[in-house]
Design a protein around this motif. Structure first.
Motif, mmCIF file in Angstrom:
data_model
loop_
_atom_site.group_PDB
_atom_site.id
_atom_site.type_symbol
_atom_site.label_atom_id
_atom_site.label_comp_id
_atom_site.label_asym_id
_atom_site.label_seq_id
_atom_site.Cartn_x
_atom_site.Cartn_y
_atom_site.Cartn_z
ATOM 1 N N HIS A 71 0.823 -1.212 0.000
ATOM 2 C CA HIS A 71 0.000 0.000 0.000
ATOM 3 C C HIS A 71 0.857 1.262 0.000
ATOM 4 C CE1 HIS A 71 -3.146 -2.927 1.024
ATOM 5 N NE2 HIS A 71 -3.895 -2.091 0.340
ATOM 6 N N LEU A 72 1.995 1.235 0.665
ATOM 7 C CA LEU A 72 2.907 2.389 0.595
ATOM 8 C C LEU A 72 3.432 2.567 -0.824
ATOM 9 C CD1 LEU A 72 4.995 2.092 3.894
ATOM 10 C CD2 LEU A 72 3.167 3.741 3.354
ATOM 11 N N ARG A 73 3.776 1.459 -1.474
ATOM 12 C CA ARG A 73 4.271 1.512 -2.851
ATOM 13 C C ARG A 73 3.187 2.046 -3.795
ATOM 14 N NH1 ARG A 73 6.527 -3.034 -2.709
ATOM 15 N NH2 ARG A 73 4.763 -4.291 -3.363
ATOM 16 N N LEU A 74 1.948 1.614 -3.611
ATOM 17 C CA LEU A 74 0.845 2.117 -4.429
ATOM 18 C C LEU A 74 0.664 3.619 -4.258
ATOM 19 C CD1 LEU A 74 -1.961 -0.581 -4.094
ATOM 20 C CD2 LEU A 74 -0.691 0.039 -6.148
ATOM 21 N N ALA A 75 0.758 4.090 -3.038
ATOM 22 C CA ALA A 75 0.611 5.527 -2.778
ATOM 23 C C ALA A 75 1.692 6.316 -3.513
ATOM 24 C CB ALA A 75 0.679 5.798 -1.277
ATOM 25 N N ASP A 76 2.919 5.857 -3.433
ATOM 26 C CA ASP A 76 4.029 6.540 -4.113
ATOM 27 C C ASP A 76 3.851 6.521 -5.626
ATOM 28 O OD1 ASP A 76 5.179 7.056 -1.649
ATOM 29 O OD2 ASP A 76 6.631 5.406 -1.796
ATOM 30 N N GLN A 77 3.469 5.369 -6.174
ATOM 31 C CA GLN A 77 3.277 5.254 -7.625
ATOM 32 C C GLN A 77 2.149 6.151 -8.106
ATOM 33 O OE1 GLN A 77 2.637 1.065 -8.213
ATOM 34 N NE2 GLN A 77 4.825 0.615 -8.350
ATOM 35 N N ALA A 96 -4.982 12.841 -2.428
ATOM 36 C CA ALA A 96 -6.048 12.359 -1.552
ATOM 37 C C ALA A 96 -6.095 10.827 -1.538
ATOM 38 C CB ALA A 96 -7.393 12.934 -1.997
ATOM 39 N N ALA A 97 -5.977 10.216 -2.717
ATOM 40 C CA ALA A 97 -5.993 8.756 -2.796
ATOM 41 C C ALA A 97 -4.754 8.167 -2.118
ATOM 42 C CB ALA A 97 -6.068 8.307 -4.248
ATOM 43 N N ALA A 98 -3.611 8.805 -2.322
ATOM 44 C CA ALA A 98 -2.370 8.327 -1.693
ATOM 45 C C ALA A 98 -2.476 8.395 -0.174
ATOM 46 C CB ALA A 98 -1.184 9.138 -2.197
ATOM 47 N N THR A 99 -3.120 9.409 0.325
ATOM 48 C CA THR A 99 -3.325 9.522 1.776
ATOM 49 C C THR A 99 -4.143 8.335 2.276
ATOM 50 O OG1 THR A 99 -3.144 11.920 1.766
ATOM 51 C CG2 THR A 99 -4.351 10.941 3.597
ATOM 52 N N ARG A 100 -5.179 7.958 1.529
ATOM 53 C CA ARG A 100 -5.992 6.797 1.931
ATOM 54 C C ARG A 100 -5.167 5.515 1.897
ATOM 55 N NH1 ARG A 100 -9.696 9.799 -1.072
ATOM 56 N NH2 ARG A 100 -9.532 8.451 -2.911
ATOM 57 N N TYR A 101 -4.314 5.344 0.866
ATOM 58 C CA TYR A 101 -3.448 4.164 0.808
ATOM 59 C C TYR A 101 -2.460 4.150 1.973
ATOM 60 C CZ TYR A 101 -4.842 2.273 -3.749
ATOM 61 O OH TYR A 101 -5.532 1.680 -4.770
ATOM 62 N N ARG A 102 -1.913 5.301 2.312
ATOM 63 C CA ARG A 102 -0.966 5.349 3.443
ATOM 64 C C ARG A 102 -1.666 5.053 4.767
ATOM 65 N NH1 ARG A 102 1.394 9.656 0.134
ATOM 66 N NH2 ARG A 102 3.288 8.740 -0.746
#
Length: 111
Positions: A71-77, A96-102
């Motif tokens: 999930h951290l990798r998805l947020a960064d990508q 906003a989406a990256a915040t949810r993944y983090r």
């Protein structure tokens, strides 16, 4: 076969097979059988029923670590791709989406 594994794991594909099956079924009315077992984040093959996408249910520590990193990798990508020319989403949407993944990644971090 050895003793039964009592842990709840994370599907290494995050239930992508089940999602694809649902899409095909709703689009064409066809539903293929799901495989009886899945590969988990820790590398085991377990029955699909012994996996979960909900952090509170996952008891395998290696799978929790796998999901945390994923999930951290998805947020960064997501943030990186949103800054590319022609991106389908704005950097603000990606943030906003990256915040949810983090947040999800934090919930998978070991207790």
């Amino acid at each position: 076969m050895g003793a039964a594994d009592p842990h709840i794991h994370v599907d290494a594909k995050f239930h992508a097979d089940a999602t694809a099956r649902t899409i095909l079924a709703s689009t064409f009315g066809l539903a293929a059988d799901l495989p009886p077992t899945v590969t988990t984040g820790c590398g085991l093959r377990v029955p699909h029923a012994m996996t979960s996408t909900h952090p509170a249910n996952v008891t395998c520590l290696a799978c929790r670590d796998f999901a945390h990193r994923h999930h951290l990798r998805l947020a960064d990508q997501l943030e990186h791709l949103s800054r590319m020319p022609g991106s389908a989403i704005t950097p603000e949407q990606a943030s906003a989406a990256a915040t949810r993944y983090r947040d999800l990644a934090r919930s998978f971090a070991r207790p």
